[in-house]
Design an enzyme around this catalytic site. Structure first.
Site, PDB file in Angstrom:
ATOM      1  N   CYS A 118       2.734   2.593  -2.377  1.00 54.42           N
ATOM      2  CA  CYS A 118       4.052   2.518  -3.011  1.00 54.42           C
ATOM      3  C   CYS A 118       3.979   2.712  -4.520  1.00 54.42           C
ATOM      4  O   CYS A 118       4.889   2.315  -5.248  1.00 54.42           O
ATOM      5  CB  CYS A 118       4.704   1.174  -2.709  1.00 54.42           C
ATOM      6  SG  CYS A 118       5.144   0.996  -0.995  1.00 54.42           S
ATOM      7  N   GLY A 119       2.884   3.268  -5.008  1.00 53.25           N
ATOM      8  CA  GLY A 119       2.830   3.590  -6.438  1.00 53.25           C
ATOM      9  C   GLY A 119       1.971   2.643  -7.259  1.00 53.25           C
ATOM     10  O   GLY A 119       2.008   2.704  -8.496  1.00 53.25           O
ATOM     11  N   ARG A 132       8.978  -0.087  -1.723  1.00 57.89           N
ATOM     12  CA  ARG A 132       9.611   1.187  -1.362  1.00 57.89           C
ATOM     13  C   ARG A 132      10.998   0.846  -0.843  1.00 57.89           C
ATOM     14  O   ARG A 132      11.155   0.377   0.278  1.00 57.89           O
ATOM     15  CB  ARG A 132       8.755   1.843  -0.280  1.00 57.89           C
ATOM     16  CG  ARG A 132       9.088   3.266   0.058  1.00 57.89           C
ATOM     17  CD  ARG A 132       8.053   3.813   1.011  1.00 57.89           C
ATOM     18  NE  ARG A 132       6.820   4.139   0.319  1.00 57.89           N
ATOM     19  CZ  ARG A 132       6.509   5.362  -0.127  1.00 57.89           C
ATOM     20  NH1 ARG A 132       7.329   6.370   0.081  1.00 57.89           N
ATOM     21  NH2 ARG A 132       5.381   5.573  -0.749  1.00 57.89           N
ATOM     22  N   SER A 146       0.833  -1.201   0.000  1.00 56.23           N
ATOM     23  CA  SER A 146       0.000   0.000   0.000  1.00 56.23           C
ATOM     24  C   SER A 146       0.873   1.259   0.000  1.00 56.23           C
ATOM     25  O   SER A 146       1.884   1.303   0.691  1.00 56.23           O
ATOM     26  CB  SER A 146      -0.859   0.023   1.255  1.00 56.23           C
ATOM     27  OG  SER A 146      -1.388  -1.249   1.478  1.00 56.23           O
TER      28      SER A 146
HETATM   29  C1  OXD Z   1      -4.484  -0.982   1.100  1.00 56.11           C
HETATM   30  C2  OXD Z   1      -5.547  -0.424   0.237  1.00 56.11           C
HETATM   31  O1  OXD Z   1      -4.344  -0.543   2.251  1.00 56.11           O
HETATM   32  O2  OXD Z   1      -5.566  -0.746  -0.940  1.00 56.11           O
HETATM   33  O3  OXD Z   1      -3.761  -1.859   0.619  1.00 56.11           O
HETATM   34  O4  OXD Z   1      -6.380   0.341   0.719  1.00 56.11           O
HETATM   35 MN    MN Z   2      -4.214  -2.281  -1.496  1.00 59.18          MN
END
Ligand code: OXD
Ligand code: MN
Length: 627
Positions: free
Chosen positions: A274-275, A420, A272
């Site tokens: 990270c692009g 990351r 989550s």
């Molecule tokens: C996560 C999302 O936290 O997609 O991975 O919300």
């Molecule tokens: Mn996610």
């Protein structure tokens, strides 16, 4: 029993809603709803069909009860989660495991009987005085082999409204499954509220029953903990996929547009924040999905669908320069739910990195906010949370890919793993083989933590396939299933790693955000055998001339040889240290690690050591290109 169920249903559903529910005539579903009514004791129950009228009712209810605030642009609303409910609660998310069975120490679990009792106790009477919403949605394209029907019970119209944006409807689909017991069940209650905010977040629980395919979530509102079909369903789906021979992954799915109008589909797994979303939304490319993909093999071809039809994306650094497509969507009339941003006195949303001045006061997740406001520990409260979100539907976007609703799914040409990583991986690299890709890219993925989960940021953590938070089977088995997925595939997708966060000696990022387009376009050319590559001890990297051309053609920038050297130098000590770190995790914590993982680490280590002996610890890509 059936009589009892009917009595319970009739006690809370008016005749119209009783008819809606019983029209589905699915005994397991009816029992689930009746049990939840008895447990949570709502004042009334509303059964949502797929009709626009019902969706409008949910939306209206969210506004009426204060969970959402209408904004000035048509279709836009804003929701706030409490200050301590701003991310996924990993610590209180647990698998309910039957006594004597285990998922290994890396996965958080609790004994099923005790855990079920605990969470049911927290849910008891939790909907008192409120309306329970009964919603039906579908994971994956309707009518496709990938599709999984779902039922969500919640007392939060915000959750139901978000789901109506993020998922395909499921009421009619549910009719077609008749009395089949094969569907996912989600029960959520926000618990006691104070100013429309879950009050008892210290008693927040997300408990996942893999055996019965039910998820309970209580005392929380944050979407990652409450939107059943998102990360809660992913955990159920991984378990289901492992039994049935397919994959459920934390991956985007996008069309990458190559020369002569060629479109090659890629899936991509990134932890989550990270692009992942911004890659799937790259200019000139088309999006199928940004978060969760299912992959199946059909006649020797790997095909994939987006489980969702919307985006619950992070709204930091979304500005016309970095994310033009999302920015346009977020400023145009269409259905959007913002969460945890700053609202100014004109009810206009503001977020971090939006490319213009943020006001000095307004309203945010902490209530009335002003510049300099601190929390109970004296720490400054930012105007908008770093994990603030937007929720919108992909068909509303200009770059929606036509494969979105294709029941067969899109053929996958490449798979990308990214994290990351400030020090080790080059910006883009193709794995030497499927096995190396799964083991040295996916299963060795590490990332520095972000605000998407509660806890300290910037800590390097192991996160295999970016799926560690969601894997619901022993980790070694999960790796093996990924390895085995290659069997009977005629043309295997190529596997790549990317790293948008590499830093130089001075600590500065070596790339701009725009550069990721080039890495993805290069990968597309590799899948179609259009360009050569340089073989390094860690994989295949681009030839300088190809990058220089891609930068010129697509970003109109000169890509210097010096940039190439800095970015693509093979960093031997960092790569060796990474192998040691990750291997230690598998040795210490993953007792069922397949042997091939260790032998592949060994081979990679030997290649790195041999190269260091010949060229030194930091190897310029030009040295290798000449060979
Ligand atoms: C996560 C999302 O936290 O997609 O991975 O919300
Ligand atoms: Mn996610």
């Amino acid at each position: 029993m059936a009589g009892e169920i009917n009595d319970i249903l009739k006690s809370k559903l008016n005749p119209e809603h009783y008819d809606r529910l019983t029209a589905l005539d699915n005994p397991k579903m009816l029992r689930f709803v009746a049990d939840a009514i008895e447990l949570t004791n709502p004042a009334s129950v509303y059964v949502c069909t797929d009709s626009p009228h019902d969706i409008a009712y949910i939306r209206g209810l969210a506004i009426k009860n204060g969970e959402e605030i209408p904004l000035n642009i048509k279709g836009h609303t804003c929701h706030f989660d409490g200050p301590k409910d701003q991310g996924r609660d990993k610590a209180n998310t647990r698998y309910l495991m039957p006594a004597g069975s285990t998922l290994g120490e890396s996965l958080n679990s609790v004994e099923k009987k005790a855990g079920t009792e605990e969470v049911r106790d927290l849910l008891r009477n939790s909907m008192a005085g409120r309306e329970m919403l009964v919603c039906f949605w579908t994971l994956g394209p309707i009518g496709s082999e990938f599709a999984i029907p779902c039922i969500q019970l919640t007392d939060s119209p915000y959750v139901a409204h978000s789901e109506s944006i993020l998922y395909r409807p499921g009421y009619e689909q549910f009719k077609s499954i008749a009395d089949s017991p094969d569907f996912f069940r989600f029960l959520h209650s926000e618990g006691e509220l104070e100013n429309s905010i879950s009050k008892n977040v210290d008693r927040r629980r997300v408990y996942i029953d893999l055996e019965d395919e039910i998820v309970y979530s209580v005392n929380t509102q944050y979407g990652g903990n409450t939107i059943g079909l998102k990360k809660l369903a992913l955990r159920l789906a991984i378990q289901k996929a492992s039994r049935q021979g397919w994959l459920a992954e934390h991956m985007f799915l996008m069309g990458v547009h190559g020369p002569k109008k060629r479109v090659t589909y890629f899936t991509g797994a990134f932890p989550s924040a990270c692009g992942k979303t911004s890659t799937s939304m790259l200019p000139g490319q088309s999006i199928v999905g940004d978060d969760i993909a299912y992959l199946r093999k059909k006649e020797g071809v790997v095909r994939s669908v987006n489980v969702e039809k919307g985006i619950f994306g992070i709204i930091q650094d979304v500005n016309p320069k970095n994310d033009p497509v999302i920015h346009k969507a977020l400023t145009s009339p269409m259905e959007v739910i913002f969460s945890n941003i700053l609202l100014d006195s004109q009810n206009k949303p503001h977020w971090l990195g939006m490319g213009c001045e943020i006001p000095n006061d307004g309203f945010n997740f902490s209530g009335k906010w002003f510049k300099g406001k601190t929390d109970d520990q004296g720490k400054p409260i930012p105007p908008a949370h770093k994990n603030a979100r937007y929720c919108l539907s992909i068909p509303d976007l200009d770059n929606c890919d036509p494969a979105l609703d294709d029941p067969k799914g899109a053929p996958v040409g490449g798979i990308v793993y990214g994290g990351r990583d400030s020090s080790t991986w080059v910006p883009v690299e193709q794995a030497l083989s499927w096995e190396e890709g799964i083991i040295l890219k996916g299963a060795a993925l590490e990332s520095e933590t972000t605000a998407a989960t509660i806890g300290k940021e910037g800590v390097r953590t192991f996160n295999l396939m970016s799926n560690l938070d969601f894997v619901s089977i022993p980790l070694g088995k999960y790796v093996q299933i990924n390895l085995d997925f290659a069997k009977d595939v005629k043309k295997l997708p190529l596997i790549f790693s990317v790293n948008y966060f590499l830093r130089g000696k001075d600590g500065q990022y070596l790339n701009t955000m725009a550069d990721k387009l080039i890495w993805i376009l290069w990968a597309e050319l590799r899948v179609n055998a259009d360009v050569d590559a340089v073989k390094t001890p860690t994989g295949f990297i681009p030839v300088y001339d190809d990058l220089a051309r891609l930068f010129k053609e697509n970003l109109n920038t000169e890509y210097s040889r010096d940039n190439y050297v800095q970015q693509f130098t093979v960093r031997i000590p960092e790569n060796l240290a990474k192998l040691d770190r990750v291997e230690k995790i598998y040795r210490d914590k993953v007792p069922d690690t397949p042997q091939i993982v260790f032998s592949t680490f060994d081979e990679a280590r030997k290649r790195l050591q041999a190269a260091a002996g010949k060229y030194g610890d930091y190897i310029s890509p030009f040295d290798l290109a000449e060979k």
